[in-house]
Design an enzyme around this catalytic site. Structure first.
Site, PDB file in Angstrom:
ATOM      1  N   GLU A  42     -21.853 -26.651  19.551  1.00 27.29           N
ATOM      2  CA  GLU A  42     -21.392 -28.029  19.586  1.00 27.29           C
ATOM      3  C   GLU A  42     -20.219 -28.120  18.610  1.00 27.29           C
ATOM      4  OE1 GLU A  42     -24.076 -31.162  18.287  1.00 27.29           O
ATOM      5  OE2 GLU A  42     -22.522 -32.659  18.711  1.00 27.29           O
ATOM      6  N   ARG A 268     -33.981 -17.506  14.238  1.00 25.37           N
ATOM      7  CA  ARG A 268     -32.735 -17.834  13.555  1.00 25.37           C
ATOM      8  C   ARG A 268     -32.452 -16.831  12.453  1.00 25.37           C
ATOM      9  NH1 ARG A 268     -30.924 -23.106  13.881  1.00 25.37           N
ATOM     10  NH2 ARG A 268     -29.813 -22.913  11.916  1.00 25.37           N
ATOM     11  N   LYS A 278     -24.488 -26.723  10.035  1.00 30.84           N
ATOM     12  CA  LYS A 278     -23.151 -27.331  10.011  1.00 30.84           C
ATOM     13  C   LYS A 278     -23.183 -28.661   9.273  1.00 30.84           C
ATOM     14  CE  LYS A 278     -21.988 -26.045  14.687  1.00 30.84           C
ATOM     15  NZ  LYS A 278     -22.773 -26.846  15.608  1.00 30.84           N
TER      16      LYS A 278
HETATM   17  P1  ATP Z   1     -26.186 -26.297  13.207  1.00 27.20           P
HETATM   18  O1  ATP Z   1     -27.506 -26.903  12.860  1.00 27.20           O
HETATM   19  O2  ATP Z   1     -25.577 -25.527  12.107  1.00 27.20           O
HETATM   20  O3  ATP Z   1     -25.246 -27.291  13.817  1.00 27.20           O
HETATM   21  P2  ATP Z   1     -26.863 -25.538  15.775  1.00 27.20           P
HETATM   22  O4  ATP Z   1     -27.904 -24.640  16.264  1.00 27.20           O
HETATM   23  O5  ATP Z   1     -27.083 -26.999  15.991  1.00 27.20           O
HETATM   24  O6  ATP Z   1     -26.550 -25.220  14.285  1.00 27.20           O
HETATM   25  P3  ATP Z   1     -24.906 -25.089  17.736  1.00 27.20           P
HETATM   26  O7  ATP Z   1     -23.455 -25.340  17.656  1.00 27.20           O
HETATM   27  O8  ATP Z   1     -25.692 -25.901  18.673  1.00 27.20           O
HETATM   28  O9  ATP Z   1     -25.435 -25.209  16.285  1.00 27.20           O
HETATM   29  O10 ATP Z   1     -25.217 -23.549  17.941  1.00 27.20           O
HETATM   30  C1  ATP Z   1     -24.645 -22.693  18.876  1.00 27.20           C
HETATM   31  C2  ATP Z   1     -25.540 -21.519  19.039  1.00 27.20           C
HETATM   32  O11 ATP Z   1     -25.703 -20.845  17.797  1.00 27.20           O
HETATM   33  C3  ATP Z   1     -26.915 -21.942  19.513  1.00 27.20           C
HETATM   34  O12 ATP Z   1     -27.294 -21.123  20.597  1.00 27.20           O
HETATM   35  C4  ATP Z   1     -27.780 -21.722  18.323  1.00 27.20           C
HETATM   36  O13 ATP Z   1     -29.077 -21.344  18.690  1.00 27.20           O
HETATM   37  C5  ATP Z   1     -27.066 -20.596  17.564  1.00 27.20           C
HETATM   38  N1  ATP Z   1     -27.383 -20.643  16.151  1.00 27.20           N
HETATM   39  C6  ATP Z   1     -27.166 -21.649  15.289  1.00 27.20           C
HETATM   40  N2  ATP Z   1     -27.651 -21.355  14.065  1.00 27.20           N
HETATM   41  C7  ATP Z   1     -28.181 -20.108  14.143  1.00 27.20           C
HETATM   42  C8  ATP Z   1     -28.847 -19.228  13.213  1.00 27.20           C
HETATM   43  N3  ATP Z   1     -29.063 -19.565  11.954  1.00 27.20           N
HETATM   44  N4  ATP Z   1     -29.254 -18.023  13.674  1.00 27.20           N
HETATM   45  C9  ATP Z   1     -29.021 -17.654  14.933  1.00 27.20           C
HETATM   46  N5  ATP Z   1     -28.420 -18.423  15.853  1.00 27.20           N
HETATM   47  C10 ATP Z   1     -27.994 -19.641  15.477  1.00 27.20           C
HETATM   48 MG    MG Z   2     -26.822 -28.745  16.141  1.00 26.31          MG
END
Ligand code: ATP
Ligand code: MG
Length: 579
Positions: A42, A268, A278
């Site tokens: 996102e 994760r 983020k």
């Molecule tokens: P954040 O909470 O930092 O915004 P998110 O999972 O909401 O992280 P996205 O932009 O939706 O962020 O993530 C894109 C991809 O990265 C998703 O498939 C998510 O599962 C993966 N991802 C995010 N954080 C991790 C992590 N700590 N380890 C492995 N994969 C991750």
């Molecule tokens: Mg997110």
């Protein structure tokens, strides 16, 4: 997070992780024409270390199995998103060494289709518009122990629902006044199946679609349908989405996809003393706790790039961490190990004195006058009479051919303050009043004759002599122990060197309610150092090994030949060894 794992399987074994094993079977069963994965961020912030794992996995398996990986922005929440984030995410993925198939995709590119599918669900009797207040809706969903109760709008006719949904689209409802819900099961033990919201009203322009829409699909609706639309075969995500899978499967089935994507969840990436969210990282930026998303202390890709971490090192780290379903916390030192390894044979060497102590060579002119006749055959040099400088030619790397550099040797030098101790601790191998001789790296043996103190008793200067017969040679009949680095005072260049510690002193900063309490007050120290000319003259963004000090990079934003700025990448060594 269950265990603190410092043991990591060998790199080779990890290629047998459960996801690759599933794909391997699918490939041998010829289940798909081609493997298609995607990385679906996102655009609401910069990518971080956690995303590196997801990127390496998604792009990695696509490549290994002859498939492709899409880059898709899951941009269903225009309030938090912007174009700047999109541009930086693309940049980060490329920098890590990966290429997505064709153009980048956007969930927003499918909004027309999503709308049509929402209408289809209404027509099928699988969705309805709910006009209850958000509080009523929340309350009627029930809880873990209590089944939900049906909305009074749940059994409205298809015609009625079509009209209400159309009114939502036409802007006749304020935010929170109407939502579209999937009609599934208010008694499901899985809360995600209790008639989840699939469309909401948001009177908000979108960075891609402008003012076209005032209703937006929810992430949980857009995500599986975007995957299905793109023909994703293996939809890889983190474990927290496991409970969402039944709804994803429900949605693609109701829409009528014949070969919908399969979702597989992995754990994760968590690393001690770091934060992968983020939203929380944005707080550090917004409050100016760091200098920006690319502050070298940030666990963002932009920050790690500016810090001097290498794409090779990050990819190696992810391979070592592997892919499992077990939640664990990875030791930060494993990341440093991978980075350090990637730098050993790829960085030129140079000398930088981080805490300068002046040394005046009292017999310089006299000793250097005989340099040509006294030097060892291995020494290559030239003397500049006007500048009274002996320029020594040295390879940039001891065993990798990177060319040569010229190091100026002059009457006044700097050595590191730590290399002279009036009262040396036991086992000290450098200079002291008792042990006054040492080899200056790449040049002569130096003997200290006097130290000069300030009023507080600190050593502020050394007087010393060099032995003319030791340019590349050992002094006759003796072996001088120890070698130290140095920089010419007149030809060296003053430089700012930024030394880093962990940004967070808390082992799990995410668990600390007030992020300020989790910060390490010593995460950044700026030193006024002196560097040899070959370091000052490097382009911005060049990595080096400063001899005896560690790995450093000339800062990509602030470094120039006149005002050099270096960031510490990682120390030279650490007792930590990956298992
Ligand atoms: P954040 O909470 O930092 O915004 P998110 O999972 O909401 O992280 P996205 O932009 O939706 O962020 O993530 C894109 C991809 O990265 C998703 O498939 C998510 O599962 C993966 N991802 C995010 N954080 C991790 C992590 N700590 N380890 C492995 N994969 C991750
Ligand atoms: Mg997110």
């Amino acid at each position: 997070m269950s265990e603190h794992s410092s043991n990591h399987a060998q790199k080779d074994e990890q290629k047998n992780d459960f996801i690759r094993n599933i794909i391997r079977e699918d490939v041998s069963a010829q289940k798909y024409q081609q493997i298609v994965t995607r990385f679906p961020p996102e655009p609401n912030g910069y990518l971080h270390l956690g995303h590196v794992k997801s990127i390496c996995l998604n792009f990695g398996v696509a490549k290994e199995f002859g498939g492709v990986c899409n880059l898709r922005f899951d941009d269903t929440n225009p309030t938090a998103e912007k174009q700047d984030y999109i541009d930086n995410i693309k940049n980060d993925v490329k920098w890590l060494g990966f290429e997505w198939a064709g153009e980048a995709h956007h969930a927003s590119g499918y909004f027309d289709q999503m709308y049509a599918w929402a209408v289809q669900l209404i027509e099928q009797g699988d969705a309805y518009v709910d006009l209850q207040s958000p509080e009523q809706i929340k309350e009627s969903r029930g809880s873990f122990n209590e089944t939900g109760t049906a909305s009074p709008y749940r059994d409205a006719s298809v015609e009625e629902n079509l009209k209400l949904f159309n009114d939502m689209k036409d802007g006749k409802y304020a935010e929170g006044k109407a939502i579209l819900r999937a009609k599934i099961d208010m008694a499901s033990p899985n809360m995600n199946m209790r008639d989840p919201v699939i469309y909401r009203v948001m009177h908000q322009a979108h960075h891609q679609t402008g003012d076209k829409w005032c209703i937006y699909p929810m992430y949980d609706f857009a995500h599986p349908l975007s995957d299905a639309l793109e023909g994703i075969t293996h939809s890889l995500c983190t474990l927290e989405f496991e409970d969402h899978r039944p709804f994803y499967d429900w949605a693609v089935e109701k829409i009528g996809f014949e070969q919908p994507p399969h979702q597989y969840e992995f754990s994760r990436l968590n690393v001690d003393h770091t934060m992968t969210s983020k939203r929380k990282l944005k707080q550090l930026v917004d409050e100016n706790i760091v200098s920006g998303w690319d502050d070298p202390r940030m666990p963002t890709i932009a920050g790690m790039r500016r810090r001097g971490y290498t794409p090779e090192g990050l990819r190696d780290f992810c391979e070592r961490v592997g892919v499992t379903k077990v939640d664990s916390v990875v030791d930060f030192r494993l990341l440093e190990f991978s980075i350090r390894q990637s730098l050993e044979t790829t960085t030129a060497r140079g000398m930088a004195v981080l805490k300068p102590l002046k040394v005046t060579i009292t017999n310089f002119a006299e000793a250097v006058s005989s340099w040509e006749s006294q030097k060892a055959d291995s020494v290559s040099a030239r003397f500049d009479d006007a500048a009274q400088t002996l320029w020594l030619t040295q390879p940039k790397h001891p065993n990798v051919d990177m060319g040569e550099r010229e190091i100026p040797f002059t009457e006044t030098l700097y050595i590191d303050q730590g290399d002279y101790e009036i009262e040396p601790p036991a086992g000290y191998k450098r200079l002291s009043p008792e042990k006054n001789e040492i080899r200056l790296r790449n040049t002569y043996v130096l003997a200290v004759t006097e130290h000069i103190l300030d009023d507080a008793g600190n050593v502020i200067e050394l007087k010393a002599t060099i032995d003319p017969a030791t340019l590349g040679n050992n002094p006759e009949g003796r072996k001088v122990k120890g070698v130290i680095h140095w920089v010419s005072a007149s030809q060296g260049v003053p430089a700012t060197v930024r030394m880093y510690e962990q940004l967070f002193s808390a082992e799990d900063p995410s668990s600390v309610a007030d992020v300020h309490q989790a910060l390490n007050p010593n995460s950044l120290t700026e030193l006024e150092a002196v560097v040899e000319p070959s370091l000052a003259n490097a382009e911005a963004g060049t990595r080096f090994q400063f001899e005896r000090e560690g790995y450093f990079i000339s800062d990509s934003e602030e470094h120039s030949g006149d005002k050099p700025v270096f960031n510490q990448i990682v120390s030279l060594r650490d007792s930590y060894k990956p298992a």
